[in-house]
Design a protein around this motif. Structure first.
Motif, PDB file in Angstrom:
ATOM      1  N   GLU A 136      31.536  -4.827 -27.112  1.00  0.00           N
ATOM      2  CA  GLU A 136      30.729  -3.606 -26.995  1.00  0.00           C
ATOM      3  C   GLU A 136      31.542  -2.486 -26.351  1.00  0.00           C
ATOM      4  N   GLY A 140      32.231  -0.930 -29.596  1.00  0.00           N
ATOM      5  CA  GLY A 140      30.928  -0.281 -29.646  1.00  0.00           C
ATOM      6  C   GLY A 140      29.875  -1.092 -30.368  1.00  0.00           C
ATOM      7  N   THR A 141      30.149  -2.366 -30.658  1.00  0.00           N
ATOM      8  CA  THR A 141      29.168  -3.215 -31.343  1.00  0.00           C
ATOM      9  C   THR A 141      28.127  -3.698 -30.343  1.00  0.00           C
ATOM     10  N   GLU A 372      33.858  11.525 -33.886  1.00  0.00           N
ATOM     11  CA  GLU A 372      33.269  10.401 -33.153  1.00  0.00           C
ATOM     12  C   GLU A 372      34.073  10.037 -31.907  1.00  0.00           C
ATOM     13  N   CYS A 373      35.407  10.183 -31.990  1.00  0.00           N
ATOM     14  CA  CYS A 373      36.243   9.782 -30.858  1.00  0.00           C
ATOM     15  C   CYS A 373      37.167  10.893 -30.389  1.00  0.00           C
ATOM     16  N   TYR A 438      30.745   4.983 -37.746  1.00  0.00           N
ATOM     17  CA  TYR A 438      31.565   4.480 -36.660  1.00  0.00           C
ATOM     18  C   TYR A 438      30.967   4.828 -35.297  1.00  0.00           C
ATOM     19  N   THR A 439      31.074   3.892 -34.379  1.00  0.00           N
ATOM     20  CA  THR A 439      30.813   4.213 -32.987  1.00  0.00           C
ATOM     21  C   THR A 439      32.056   4.913 -32.428  1.00  0.00           C
ATOM     22  N   GLU A 440      31.924   5.497 -31.268  1.00  0.00           N
ATOM     23  CA  GLU A 440      33.074   6.151 -30.646  1.00  0.00           C
ATOM     24  C   GLU A 440      34.206   5.149 -30.422  1.00  0.00           C
TER      25      GLU A 440
END
Length: 490
Positions: A136, A140-141, A372-373, A438-440
């Motif tokens: 996580e 970021g999961t 995102e990042c 996508y997560t960061e």
């Protein structure tokens, strides 16, 4: 690391101190490692020498004793005259010095931790929960995959050809191999045209490039031998799985897989051997075999369906076919000749012109910014895949137009209710297969470690370089999808 160690019985305070030392050791290893974007010259990574030469160049470590104790069948009669390939001699020299100056306890902890880390996925939920918390932070999961997905994935990984046999028996239409082969014919014809049209490539290089493309081996669907029950049974004969011993079963697989790797030594290369099972959603090009592989698992929607209009299939699996063909001529694939040998088979003039064109691709993708990042992409690290994406889409579109002109009296029917032409839908399906979110943390990890550009930029980068796309969608000049400067390699 500390949490897992204490769960296995370590003292928390001692573990924390030991792992601080281990982290410092790993940082030293990382700082000695050549970055991925500087490891794209395969000639620089292919350093052939004997064990005796390695021993002369890297002292302070008994290399013959090390290789002899690997436990493989060939290790007993190993001699110093045995030839090996050392990817990075500098790294081997420097890491040997680091190891010599590192406490044995730290090295032992490092080895045991690496083994433990790789097996956490096969342990109980209390261990996997710790790994999930780590994932996580890094990716970021928010949660672990459904248990059935994890288990199916593990079985497919271990019993790849057995699961593949079950999959193709139920889900693979044998006519798909014929249809896929025909698609490859049209797409390959398009690539040969691009070679002929290349103003930067001289005539001698064009001849050998076309030869390499024309004899490229095709592996489609599955290897025939898995349909033979005796051969399939024999392939898994060394396994003795117990339904009540999941962890031990996986260790059996690790050991057997390692032994199979050792058995390749001193044997002729089988250029028709499949490297993966059929039930995977992937495709790949192998430069040492000059072959493309399209397993049965990827010959399904949204990439392919036997009942889909061909303009959708060409935008999906057709682009993937072109992508893999182009890998034979990207910045790394072009270093291998038609027989898979690592040697210079282009003229110096063509190589110089090629490198100049790849710099345009590198510069283009370097400028893509991922909100995102808050990072830009790494155009050097992803250049091989970007070259393959650009060439693959161009070849797929040309291949589709060739198929229509040569085999059809009329265009296939449009999809109802959408209002897009057949050509437009080809590009839409191409874009659809790379839909992603996508997560960061995931975006950052992808840019730092991935060789593929994130999905949106695989699409944007390829279509913005393609005049045919701008024509099909009537894109105004000097707009983001139709820039004045377009990068072209193939």
């Amino acid at each position: 690391m500390t949490t897992i160690a204490t769960m296995l019985g370590a003292d928390a305070k001692v573990a924390a101190e030991d792992f601080n030392d281990l982290i410092e050791f790993e940082i030293k290893l990382a700082n000695l490692t050549t970055p991925a974007d500087q490891r794209r010259d395969n000639n620089a990574l292919y350093n052939k020498m004997t064990i005796a030469q390695l021993q002369y160049n890297v002292t302070g470590f008994d290399w013959l004793d090390f290789f002899s104790k690997l436990g493989a069948s060939w290790s007993e009669d190993l001699q110093e005259s045995e030839e090996i390939v050392v990817n990075e001699p500098r790294y081997i020299r420097e890491i040997t010095e680091v190891v010599q100056n590192t406490p044995h306890r730290t090295i032992a902890n490092y080895i045991v931790w690496i083994i433990t880390m790789k097996r956490i996925s096969q342990l109980g939920s209390n261990f996997r929960d710790v790994e999930q918390k780590y994932d996580e932070v890094v990716y970021g999961t928010a949660s672990e995959s459904a248990r059935w997905q994890t288990c199916v994935g593990h079985v497919n990984n271990v019993m790849d050809f057995a699961v593949g046999r079950m999959f193709v028996d139920v889900h693979y239409d044998e006519k798909s191999k014929i249809r896929t082969n025909k698609m490859i014919d049209f797409i390959l014809e398009a690539f040969l045209e691009l070679v002929d049209e290349s103003e930067w490539m001289d005539a001698p290089t064009k001849v050998v490039a076309k030869e390499k493309a024309e004899i490229m081996n095709r592996q489609i669907g599955y290897p025939d031998w898995i349909k033979e029950n005796e051969e399939l049974t024999d392939y898994f004969k060394n396994y003795d799985f117990d339904s009540g011993k999941y962890f031990e079963n996986y260790l059996q697989y690790v050991k057997e897989n390692t032994q199979r790797g050792f058995e390749y030594l001193r044997k002729p290369v089988d250029k028709f051997k499949w490297l993966t099972g059929p039930a995977i959603v992937n495709a790949y090009y192998d430069p040492t075999k000059n072959s493309i592989t399209l397993p049965a698992g990827i010959l399904q929607p949204p990439y392919y369906h036997k009942d889909s209009p061909q303009y959708l299939n060409f935008g999906g699996i057709g682009m993937m076919i072109g992508h893999e063909i182009t890998h034979g001529f990207d910045d790394r694939g072009r270093q291998y000749d038609k027989d898979g040998n690592l040697e210079q088979w282009w003229t110096d003039e063509s190589i110089d012109a090629y490198v100049g064109r790849t710099l345009c691709i590198v510069d283009q993708y370097d400028k893509y910014y991922m909100e995102e990042c808050n990072m830009t992409l790494n155009g050097v690290q992803t250049q091989g895949e970007n070259i393959a994406d650009n060439g693959g889409l161009k070849e797929a579109y040309r291949g589709y137009r060739k198929m229509v002109e040569e085999t059809m009296d009329d265009e296939e029917l449009r999809l109802p209710g959408i209002g897009l032409t057949q050509d437009q839908m080809l590009f839409v399906n191409f874009a659809q297969i790379w839909c992603s979110k996508y997560t960061e943390q995931g975006a950052r990890n992808r840019i730092l470690t991935g060789v593929h550009s994130p999905g949106p930029y695989r699409v944007e980068g390829s279509i913005s370089n393609l005049p045919e796309f701008a024509k099909v969608f009537n894109c105004p000049a000097s707009r983001p999808m139709n820039p004045d400067k377009k990068c072209t390699v193939w």
